[in-house]
Structures are given as structure tokens and as C-alpha cells.
Scaffold this active site. Sequence first.
Site, PDB file in Angstrom:
ATOM      1  N   GLU A  82       0.850  -1.199   0.000  1.00 15.70           N
ATOM      2  CA  GLU A  82       0.000   0.000   0.000  1.00 15.70           C
ATOM      3  C   GLU A  82       0.877   1.237   0.000  1.00 15.70           C
ATOM      4  O   GLU A  82       2.070   1.145   0.270  1.00 15.70           O
ATOM      5  CB  GLU A  82      -0.860   0.043   1.283  1.00 15.70           C
ATOM      6  CG  GLU A  82      -1.869  -1.058   1.369  1.00 15.70           C
ATOM      7  CD  GLU A  82      -2.580  -1.082   2.723  1.00 15.70           C
ATOM      8  OE1 GLU A  82      -2.301  -0.215   3.579  1.00 15.70           O
ATOM      9  OE2 GLU A  82      -3.399  -1.979   2.914  1.00 15.70           O
ATOM     10  N   LYS A  97       2.105   4.695   1.730  1.00 17.41           N
ATOM     11  CA  LYS A  97       2.167   5.232   3.092  1.00 17.41           C
ATOM     12  C   LYS A  97       1.893   6.730   3.004  1.00 17.41           C
ATOM     13  O   LYS A  97       2.758   7.519   2.622  1.00 17.41           O
ATOM     14  CB  LYS A  97       3.530   4.971   3.714  1.00 17.41           C
ATOM     15  CG  LYS A  97       3.595   5.366   5.180  1.00 17.41           C
ATOM     16  CD  LYS A  97       4.875   4.861   5.810  1.00 17.41           C
ATOM     17  CE  LYS A  97       4.929   5.159   7.290  1.00 17.41           C
ATOM     18  NZ  LYS A  97       4.737   6.550   7.654  1.00 17.41           N
ATOM     19  N   ASP A 109       1.428  10.438   4.141  1.00 16.19           N
ATOM     20  CA  ASP A 109       2.079  11.216   5.180  1.00 16.19           C
ATOM     21  C   ASP A 109       1.063  12.167   5.804  1.00 16.19           C
ATOM     22  O   ASP A 109       0.919  13.304   5.372  1.00 16.19           O
ATOM     23  CB  ASP A 109       3.245  11.993   4.554  1.00 16.19           C
ATOM     24  CG  ASP A 109       4.224  12.447   5.601  1.00 16.19           C
ATOM     25  OD1 ASP A 109       4.091  12.030   6.765  1.00 16.19           O
ATOM     26  OD2 ASP A 109       5.132  13.221   5.254  1.00 16.19           O
ATOM     27  N   TYR A 137      -6.952   2.463   6.358  1.00 16.48           N
ATOM     28  CA  TYR A 137      -5.984   1.416   6.007  1.00 16.48           C
ATOM     29  C   TYR A 137      -6.083   0.165   6.877  1.00 16.48           C
ATOM     30  O   TYR A 137      -5.298  -0.765   6.721  1.00 16.48           O
ATOM     31  CB  TYR A 137      -4.556   1.956   5.998  1.00 16.48           C
ATOM     32  CG  TYR A 137      -4.114   2.598   7.294  1.00 16.48           C
ATOM     33  CD1 TYR A 137      -3.875   1.832   8.424  1.00 16.48           C
ATOM     34  CD2 TYR A 137      -3.910   3.975   7.370  1.00 16.48           C
ATOM     35  CE1 TYR A 137      -3.468   2.423   9.611  1.00 16.48           C
ATOM     36  CE2 TYR A 137      -3.503   4.565   8.541  1.00 16.48           C
ATOM     37  CZ  TYR A 137      -3.280   3.788   9.655  1.00 16.48           C
ATOM     38  OH  TYR A 137      -2.882   4.370  10.820  1.00 16.48           O
ATOM     39  N   LYS A 196      10.394   3.166   3.568  1.00 14.79           N
ATOM     40  CA  LYS A 196      10.439   4.626   3.402  1.00 14.79           C
ATOM     41  C   LYS A 196      11.247   5.031   2.180  1.00 14.79           C
ATOM     42  O   LYS A 196      12.220   4.374   1.825  1.00 14.79           O
ATOM     43  CB  LYS A 196      11.071   5.256   4.648  1.00 14.79           C
ATOM     44  CG  LYS A 196      10.375   4.877   5.946  1.00 14.79           C
ATOM     45  CD  LYS A 196       9.329   5.862   6.310  1.00 14.79           C
ATOM     46  CE  LYS A 196       9.989   7.017   7.028  1.00 14.79           C
ATOM     47  NZ  LYS A 196       9.001   7.811   7.750  1.00 14.79           N
ATOM     48  N   CYS A 247      22.997  45.482   9.191  1.00 17.67           N
ATOM     49  CA  CYS A 247      21.671  44.928   8.932  1.00 17.67           C
ATOM     50  C   CYS A 247      21.222  45.370   7.539  1.00 17.67           C
ATOM     51  O   CYS A 247      21.261  46.560   7.231  1.00 17.67           O
ATOM     52  CB  CYS A 247      20.671  45.420   9.980  1.00 17.67           C
ATOM     53  SG  CYS A 247      18.969  44.994   9.557  1.00 17.67           S
ATOM     54  N   CYS A 258      18.078  47.972   7.999  1.00 14.02           N
ATOM     55  CA  CYS A 258      18.141  49.285   8.649  1.00 14.02           C
ATOM     56  C   CYS A 258      19.558  49.843   8.670  1.00 14.02           C
ATOM     57  O   CYS A 258      19.772  50.967   9.117  1.00 14.02           O
ATOM     58  CB  CYS A 258      17.593  49.194  10.083  1.00 14.02           C
ATOM     59  SG  CYS A 258      18.672  48.290  11.211  1.00 14.02           S
ATOM     60  N   CYS A 294      20.676  41.611  14.311  1.00  9.06           N
ATOM     61  CA  CYS A 294      20.591  43.060  14.168  1.00  9.06           C
ATOM     62  C   CYS A 294      20.173  43.560  15.541  1.00  9.06           C
ATOM     63  O   CYS A 294      19.138  43.138  16.061  1.00  9.06           O
ATOM     64  CB  CYS A 294      19.539  43.442  13.130  1.00  9.06           C
ATOM     65  SG  CYS A 294      19.008  45.154  13.279  1.00  9.06           S
ATOM     66  N   CYS A 334      14.765  48.721  14.348  1.00  5.75           N
ATOM     67  CA  CYS A 334      14.874  48.224  12.960  1.00  5.75           C
ATOM     68  C   CYS A 334      13.473  47.997  12.392  1.00  5.75           C
ATOM     69  O   CYS A 334      12.685  47.229  12.948  1.00  5.75           O
ATOM     70  CB  CYS A 334      15.672  46.929  12.932  1.00  5.75           C
ATOM     71  SG  CYS A 334      15.628  46.073  11.335  1.00  5.75           S
TER      72      CYS A 334
HETATM   73  S1  IVH Z   1      -0.695   0.274   8.759  1.00  3.40           S
HETATM   74  C1  IVH Z   1       0.201  -0.819  13.481  1.00  3.40           C
HETATM   75  N1  IVH Z   1      -0.993   1.418   6.435  1.00  3.40           N
HETATM   76  O1  IVH Z   1       2.058   5.207   9.113  1.00  3.40           O
HETATM   77  C2  IVH Z   1       0.189   0.316  12.549  1.00  3.40           C
HETATM   78  N2  IVH Z   1      -0.164   2.742   8.202  1.00  3.40           N
HETATM   79  O2  IVH Z   1       4.538   4.645  10.772  1.00  3.40           O
HETATM   80  C3  IVH Z   1      -0.445  -0.122  11.283  1.00  3.40           C
HETATM   81  N3  IVH Z   1       0.243   5.074   7.594  1.00  3.40           N
HETATM   82  O3  IVH Z   1       0.718   5.114  12.330  1.00  3.40           O
HETATM   83  C4  IVH Z   1      -0.282   0.914  10.312  1.00  3.40           C
HETATM   84  N4  IVH Z   1      -0.389   4.911   5.496  1.00  3.40           N
HETATM   85  O4  IVH Z   1      -0.463   6.562  10.584  1.00  3.40           O
HETATM   86  C5  IVH Z   1      -0.611   1.582   7.712  1.00  3.40           C
HETATM   87  N5  IVH Z   1      -1.336   2.264   4.310  1.00  3.40           N
HETATM   88  C6  IVH Z   1      -0.960   2.436   5.576  1.00  3.40           C
HETATM   89  C7  IVH Z   1      -0.523   3.681   6.058  1.00  3.40           C
HETATM   90  C8  IVH Z   1      -0.128   3.798   7.387  1.00  3.40           C
HETATM   91  C9  IVH Z   1       0.071   5.717   6.446  1.00  3.40           C
HETATM   92  C10 IVH Z   1       0.769   5.670   8.838  1.00  3.40           C
HETATM   93  C11 IVH Z   1      -0.043   5.346  10.045  1.00  3.40           C
HETATM   94  C12 IVH Z   1       0.909   4.687  11.010  1.00  3.40           C
HETATM   95  C13 IVH Z   1       2.228   5.133  10.485  1.00  3.40           C
HETATM   96  C14 IVH Z   1       3.280   4.126  10.872  1.00  3.40           C
END
Ligand code: IVH
Length: 680
Positions: A116, A118, A120, A225, A311, A416, A419, A434, A439
Amino acid sequence: MPPSSPQTSLDTLLELRAKARTLRRAYLTGRPLASDAEYDQLIQRIQTLEQAHPESMGWDSPGLVVEGTPQQAFPSQRHAVPMLSLENLYSTAELTQWEQGLLRLAPQAKFSYVAELKIDGVSMALEYRQGELTRAVTRGDGVTGEEVTANVKTISNLPHRLREPLDLDLRGEVYFSLEGFARLNETREEEGEPLFKNPRNAAAGTLRLLDSAEVGRRGLRVMIYGLAGDPPHASHHQTMAWLKGLGLPVSEQLEVCPTLDQVARFYERWREHRESLDYMIDGAVVKVDELEWRRVLGETAKSPRWAAALKFPPERVRTRLLEVRVQVGRSGVLTPVALLEPVPLGGTTVSRATLNNFQQIARLENQTPHGERFQQVRVGDWIYLEKGGEIIPKVVGVDESARSGAEQPVLPPQHCPECGGAIQSLRGEVELYCVNPACPAQLFRRIRHFVSRDAMDIDTLGPVLIGQLLAGGLIHTVADLYRLTEPQLTGLEGIREKSARKLLDALEASKTRPLDRLIHALSIPNVGVSTARQLARRYGTLDALALAGLDDLKGMWMLKNNKGGEVAEGIYRFFQDDAQRALLTDLARVGVAPAPVEAAPQQGPLAGKKVVITGTLSLKRQLWKERVEKAGGEVSSAVSAKTDYLLAGDKPGSKLDDAARMGVRVVTEPEMEDLLAGKP
Ligand code: IVH
């Protein structure tokens, strides 16, 4: 009270709860709409009605708000199933090692994976009861989070009702689309508010707003998720398809991968094509698909063994350094900013970058966050840029092979740039300042900060008007704002009587903002919202804070690391400055009289207890500190005869000996959990 039908009292109850919510919000934003007694009476009425109709308890029932803190905006909620995090892997080689680890634990295992994206954002626990969205709680420290139901209910792609009346505990990620994020920051820039660093911070900040209508306007989104506890289907991908069928937003980019190779390909593919998404991802997630195997593999205290985060390394591009400009911050710090040949990076076009400080530029060798070394940066250089979690990327290296010899060294300024005033570097610090208190650039930024939402919240005073006031010589300090008169304001271009009145009213109302806001508003170096609150609680009045000794200030930070010491010194120096002292006197003279802040909780299982924390713990020390403080305890840095508990992790060091010598009780993390839960 006259007898009433069940329906009318339910309606009344809903109305009263809504009213309580409004009052609570107003109170928390420093603009109370009712007296404490009136508020208490209202809560009493709600509770009486709720006792008569227990079935009508809702997420905003005062009884559900944590005891003793009815005004808390986001009550703490313990997660029934803890919210774990994921182990991080940084390459496909680490992914292979991870699988080998799984096979060592379960040699006979035969499983496939799901890959999947991830996202952010901010993780969220979502509770549905009988198909209704009843509660949303942030991850917090994994054990206890904050309830943000009202805000999450504004998210348009999250259904309030499922297609079936089920009880579900879901896990998902709340996030901003890149477009939504850009729009939000544009508005903030126009309004003179500090920009959010990245979509994740923006989402976290938005979830903590007290004004749910504003949350709704900002347009958060959510992606589901997983489920807490055991899902009703044999595999993760089936569970996700089922959730989708219930009307929930699940990722379209979910892929069943029979082999690890396919997971690796998914990762590489999205690493290359992440730009095609309209939201930010920081990697892929690999999960064992078969729930049966998940159960066998189980979890560690921190993360499930059956899943891991893959990551992405930070993205890096090469471009030309055209010029170094010096920016003057509100506390006078001079920051070098690199102006670059525009280059696409991380979904936006970048034309500016941070260069930390002049000392670092001038040093012959610099070090990147990854340990590589590079030569000093010169104007005209081809440089490497990386975007970490920040919007403004960092210069992380120089392409020395591309030098022509015509590059020019970057010299620290002698004056500066705004000023022309004198510049100083302070002992033990690398920054240049400064030091001209008048200023204009500093003053402009200080005033913008003073009136900003997290400070004095004078929202009718925008940057254009501040510029007019300064140019017209109507103000020279923030205290002068409170001397403005209606004729002065209407004498300015574009200011009508009505807006002048509005501004004067807003200024008047700001005089009694709580003390922590005023402290934050003063632009003391390194003092943000949370430090300001700590200072307000500890010292009670501005005078007491201004008179605090350096050691006393240093003692406030449990971790006496450099940063804590630096913050304390900055605060101390600020109040030693004659100009700042004069300003404080002047603020008092014009009638700024901050309201006292709420004291730290005096109730809770650790009320009045002094705790010292030492050693390596499974949760971050700061989290333990917050949890202890939330339970009414006080955390100090050194063990003394007054200490009640020493919370000791691995390698506790000399504090353990101190505790033994002084007869202080030493507790482990599980024992502290019990104490926090009120068990003796
Ligand atoms: S599974 C037990 N799936 O990433 C935790 N997490 O570093 C199971 N996150 O706290 C997490 N996309 O907030 C999972 N497809 C995804 C995700 C995901 C983002 C975040 C989530 C988690 C953090 C872990």
C-alpha cells in the site's frame, strides 16, 4: 422543571450540549461568553437530563469529558486497542532481511503480501457504533489520544453512517491534498500567519482547531488502512474490499503481491511516480495478507511484526545558487536565504532554500544530515537540494566538479540589510543579530506576530495596515497599537469608520488575553505556544517571569541539553534588555492586563507527586513527561529527598544510585502505567 415528553427533552439536550460546546470553545480561545457559574449550571442541567436518558449520551456529553477538566477542548481517550507504529525499512535490501526475520519466526509459513502507499498524514482511530460515526481519536502516544470527533466529522469523504449498522473500530490517515495544502498556506501568507511546514503538520494543526467550521473549510481528507482487532475476513485485501463496500474511503492503490519481489517493484514504481499523486506519501507499507499468519506473527510492544514501512530516501536535485539574501527575523536574527534557479522538487517548484547560518556557510567543510561532507558554498555554485519534511528545502552539497573559478564566497553582512544598523553575534551562538531595537523590518515582523492568531489574535490588523501604521509613524512599538485613535485610523487611506471601530474593539478585547498568549506574542527567541504556556503556569505573572533568574529558568527544562539551556538564556537575556523592560512597563500603562492561565491539573492519580525520569524507555521521554503531568504529577530533572518516584528505563545511570541512597521508590514503565491508571 415541568414534565416533558421524551422527544422534547432530547431536543433540549442536544441544544444545551451545542451551547456548552460553543461556550467551551469561546472560553478556550480566551473570549468567554458566560461566567464560570453560568457554564457550570449549564453542565449540571445537561447531566441531569442525561441521567434521565442515558441512551442519549453523545460524544460531546460533559460526562465523557475527562474528569476535573470540563473545559478541555480535546479530552484524552484511552485506545481500547493501542495504536502501534511501523518498523521502518529504507531499502529493498532491508525488505529482504525483514522477510528473513519473519521466516525465522515461522519457518513453515506460506503467505502473500499486500503493498500500500504510506500516506504522510495524521493517524486516526475511528469508531462506528451501529453504523454511526461516534468518535475519532488521534494516535497520541499510542495508548491515549485526543478526541477530535467534531473536527473529523467535517471531513467530506468520511461517511457519518455506514451502509450497514455495524460496530467497527477503524484505523486511517487524515491528510491534506497537495492542492488543499497549497491553498491553505496561500491564505496564511496573505493573512500574515506562519506557514505550515508540510501537509502533515497542516493536518495535525487543523485537527486541533477549536473552530470546526474552519476545519471544514480547510478540506481535510481521510483514507482507511485497517481495523483494530480481528477483522471478519480471511485476508487484508478482502477486508479492505469489504470496507469499501460499506462506503468507506480505502486506497485505490492497494496491490496483492504473491512475492516480495512484487512488493519491491511496487515500492520502486511509486518512488518514481509519487509526483502523479495529489497527496504526499513518504513510502510504501508492506503487510502480510493472510490474517491467520498475522495472528501467528503477533507484535512487539511498538509495532506489528506482520507489517513494515518502506520509506523513500529524501529526493535530491541539482541547481544553481544565484544569490544569497539576508532576512531579518522578528527577534533580529539574520538568516541567509539561497535564491536558486527554479527547479522542480517534491511536487513544487523551488526557488529558495535555507542556508542555516553564516558560520556554516563560511566553514570550509560542511556536513549533510547523512554524514557526507562538502565544501563551502559559493554564489554561482551548482548545489544539491533536498526536501525533508520542510517546505523550504535545504542545501546539502556542492557539485565541486562544476566550478568555473568565477564563484564568489558568501560573506556575512557587516550591517543589517534592512536598517543599516550594527550587527552582533552572541556568546555561544552561531547566529548574527541586528541589535537595533528600532529596525523597521524587525518591528514589522514583531507586530505581525504580536497580532497573529496564536498570540494576541487581533485578526482585523493585516500586514497592509501594519505597513501603513509604521510608515505614518503612528506606532513604534506594539504598545503603541493601544494608543491608536479613531481619527488617526480613519485618516489612513482605505480605512472607514466601521473598520476603524472594529480594530479598536479588537485591540480592546485583546488586552485581557491569557498570560501565555501575551508571553508568546512578545517574540522572545525560541518561545512558542507551548513554552509560553509552561512559563505562564510556572511564573503566574509577567513581572515574576521578567525577574526570574537564569538558573531558575534553566531548571524548567527537564532535559538540560543544549537546546533547553539556550532557550533559558534567550528568555533571560530578553528580560534583561532595557528596551524590552520599558516595553513591558508601557504595555501595562496602556492597559494590557493579561488574564491568569489555568493551573496545571491539581487532580489526577499523581497529584502532588514529584517524578524523575531516567534511562532508555520504550516511549519518548517527552511523552512520559506529558503523561505524568496530565495525571497531575510534576517532573523534575534531579533526584532529591522530595522525589516520590524514579521512573527508570534501561541504563538508568547514577540517578538509580541517588534514588537508592535517598530511599526514593524506583518504578518500571509497567508500574508507572499502573500508577497513571490509578492503581496503587
Ligand atoms: S498500517 C500498526 N498502512 O504510518 C500500525 N499505516 O509509521 C499499522 N500510515 O501510524 C499501520 N499509510 O499513521 C498503515 N497504508 C498504511 C498507512 C499507514 C500511512 C501511517 C499510520 C501509522 C504510520 C506508521
